[in-house]
Scaffold this motif. Structure first.
Motif, short mmCIF file in Angstrom:
data_model
loop_
_atom_site.label_atom_id
_atom_site.label_comp_id
_atom_site.label_asym_id
_atom_site.label_seq_id
_atom_site.Cartn_x
_atom_site.Cartn_y
_atom_site.Cartn_z
N GLN A 25 39.31 44.77 38.08
CA GLN A 25 39.64 45.91 38.94
C GLN A 25 39.68 45.49 40.40
O GLN A 25 40.56 45.92 41.16
CB GLN A 25 38.61 47.02 38.75
CG GLN A 25 38.89 48.29 39.54
CD GLN A 25 40.07 49.05 38.97
OE1 GLN A 25 40.03 49.55 37.85
NE2 GLN A 25 41.14 49.13 39.73
N MET A 26 38.74 44.65 40.80
CA MET A 26 38.69 44.17 42.18
C MET A 26 39.81 43.16 42.45
O MET A 26 40.56 43.29 43.42
CB MET A 26 37.33 43.52 42.47
CG MET A 26 36.14 44.45 42.33
SD MET A 26 36.19 45.78 43.57
CE MET A 26 34.74 46.72 43.08
N ALA A 28 42.58 42.47 40.93
CA ALA A 28 43.96 42.91 40.81
C ALA A 28 44.52 43.45 42.12
O ALA A 28 45.74 43.50 42.30
CB ALA A 28 44.07 43.98 39.71
N ARG A 29 43.64 43.86 43.04
CA ARG A 29 44.08 44.41 44.31
C ARG A 29 44.14 43.37 45.43
O ARG A 29 44.46 43.72 46.57
CB ARG A 29 43.14 45.55 44.72
CG ARG A 29 43.09 46.71 43.72
CD ARG A 29 44.43 47.41 43.58
NE ARG A 29 44.37 48.49 42.60
CZ ARG A 29 44.05 49.75 42.87
NH1 ARG A 29 43.76 50.09 44.11
NH2 ARG A 29 44.03 50.66 41.92
N VAL A 30 43.81 42.14 45.13
CA VAL A 30 43.97 41.07 46.12
C VAL A 30 45.46 40.88 46.38
O VAL A 30 46.25 40.82 45.43
CB VAL A 30 43.32 39.77 45.61
CG1 VAL A 30 43.70 38.58 46.48
CG2 VAL A 30 41.80 39.92 45.57
N PRO A 31 45.89 40.79 47.63
CA PRO A 31 47.32 40.63 47.91
C PRO A 31 47.94 39.47 47.15
O PRO A 31 47.40 38.36 47.14
CB PRO A 31 47.34 40.39 49.42
CG PRO A 31 46.12 41.09 49.92
CD PRO A 31 45.08 40.91 48.86
N ALA A 165 37.13 37.83 45.69
CA ALA A 165 38.17 38.44 46.51
C ALA A 165 38.06 37.97 47.96
O ALA A 165 39.07 37.67 48.61
CB ALA A 165 38.09 39.96 46.44
N VAL A 173 39.36 41.97 53.50
CA VAL A 173 40.01 42.50 52.30
C VAL A 173 38.95 42.92 51.29
O VAL A 173 39.02 44.00 50.68
CB VAL A 173 40.97 41.46 51.69
CG1 VAL A 173 41.40 41.89 50.29
CG2 VAL A 173 42.19 41.30 52.59
N LEU A 177 38.15 46.65 49.75
CA LEU A 177 38.10 46.93 48.32
C LEU A 177 36.78 47.61 47.95
O LEU A 177 36.77 48.58 47.17
CB LEU A 177 38.27 45.63 47.52
CG LEU A 177 39.66 45.01 47.54
CD1 LEU A 177 39.63 43.65 46.87
CD2 LEU A 177 40.66 45.91 46.85
N ALA A 180 37.13 51.13 49.07
CA ALA A 180 38.12 51.87 48.29
C ALA A 180 37.55 52.30 46.94
O ALA A 180 37.84 53.40 46.45
CB ALA A 180 39.37 51.02 48.09
N PHE A 181 36.74 51.44 46.34
CA PHE A 181 36.17 51.75 45.03
C PHE A 181 34.79 52.42 45.14
O PHE A 181 34.13 52.64 44.12
CB PHE A 181 36.07 50.49 44.18
CG PHE A 181 37.42 49.96 43.75
CD1 PHE A 181 38.23 50.71 42.91
CD2 PHE A 181 37.90 48.74 44.22
CE1 PHE A 181 39.46 50.24 42.52
CE2 PHE A 181 39.14 48.27 43.84
CZ PHE A 181 39.94 49.02 42.99
#
Length: 229
Positions: A25-26, A28-31, A165, A173, A177, A180-181
Motif C-alpha cells: 500500500q505504501m 505503490a504510491r512511490v512516484p 519509500a 515523500v 504517505l 495520507a494513510f
C-alpha cells in the motif's frame, strides 16, 4: 524510455496478507512505482485468512525487479524446498537494487542463499532460525545491511514500507504517505512485543506455534545435512 520502478512481492499460498499488503500500500504510491504480485501462475492465491489475492505477474514474465520483497506466513513451510520459488528469488536477488523481506519471509531469502553474512530482522517467534542460513539475527523492527532491508513481524511491514519509500523517493515523500494513510498507531493494548506482553503470554503463544516452528527447523536442518553430503 521506461522509468518505472519495478517492485515485486512474492505471493504464495498461506501468505500472511498484511505482510504483503501493508508495505505494498505504501510502496505503490512511490512516484514511478509499478508493483508486481508474483507467483508461478495467475491463478488466485489463498492467503492465511481464507480470501484470495490475484497475482499480476508470473515468475516467467517478471521483469528484472528494482525491489524484491518476500512477505511471510505459515506457507513458507512449503516454500523452503520449493526449487522453482527459490530459483526465482536467486535470479531476481542477484540483480535487484534492494532485496527485502517482512516477518518470516526472511527465512525464504535465507533458503535462497540471499542472507548469508547479512544482518536481518524477522518475526520474534521465528528469528532464532536465521543463523541456520548464515544470517545474523537482529531483534529490531527494521534492519538494513547494505542492500538488504528487513522488517519484523506483520505490522512491522508498514514501518518497513515507509522506510523503504524514504530510501526510494526521499523522506518528504514518505512523510506525505504516512499522513495520507493516517498512520498514527495508538493500539488499545501495550502488548505488541515479547518485552511488553509478559512471559506467560509469550509462552502461551510459543506453545501454540511450537509444532509448526519445529517442523520448519527440521526441514532447514535436513536440507543443510543433505547439502553437506
Amino acid at each position: 524510455m521506461n522509468d518505472a520502478l519495478h517492485i515485486g512481492f512474492l505471493l504464495f499460498p498461506q501468505v500472511t496478507q498484511l505482510d504483503l499488503t501493508g508495505p505494498a500500500q505504501m510502496l505503490a504510491r512511490v512516484p514511478g512505482a509499478q508493483v508486481h504480485l508474483l507467483w508461478k501462475s495467475l491463478d488466485p492465491v489463498p492467503t492465511d485468512v481464507g480470501f484470495t489475492i490475484n497475482p499480476t505477474t508470473t515468475f516467467a514474465d517478471a521483469p528484472q525487479l528494482d525491489v524484491l520483497c518476500v512477505p511471510g506466513g505459515f506457507g513458507i513451510e512449503h516454500r523452503l524446498d520449493d526449487e522453482a520459488t527459490l530459483a526465482f528469488l536467486r535470479r531476481q536477488g542477484a540483480h535487484a537494487k534492494y532485496v527485502t523481506s517482512v516477518c518470516n519471509g526472511a527465512l525464504l531469502l535465507g533458503a535462497a542463499g540471499l542472507l548469508r553474512g547479512y544482518r536481518s530482522a524477522c518475526h520474534w517467534m521465528w528469528r532464532d532460525l536465521l543463523p541456520l542460513f548464515g544470517a545474523v539475527r537482529v531483534d529490531q523492527r527494521i534492519v538494513r545491511d547494505r542492500n538488504r532491508i528487513s522488517g519484523g513481524g506483520v505490522t512491522a511491514g508498514i514501518d518497513f514500507g515507509l522506510a523503504l519509500a524514504a530510501e526510494l523517493a526521499g523522506d518528504e515523500v514518505a512523510k506525505l504517505l504516512q499522513l495520507a494513510f493516517e498512520y498514527d498507531p495508538q493500539p488499545p493494548f501495550d502488548c505488541g512485543s515479547p518485552e511488553t506482553a509478559g512471559q506467560e503470554r509469550v509462552a502461551r503463544l510459543r506453545t501454540l506455534q511450537a509444532d509448526t516452528i519445529a517442523r520448519v527447523r527440521r526441514k532447514i536442518e535436513s536440507a543443510h545435512a543433505a547439502t553437506a553430503l
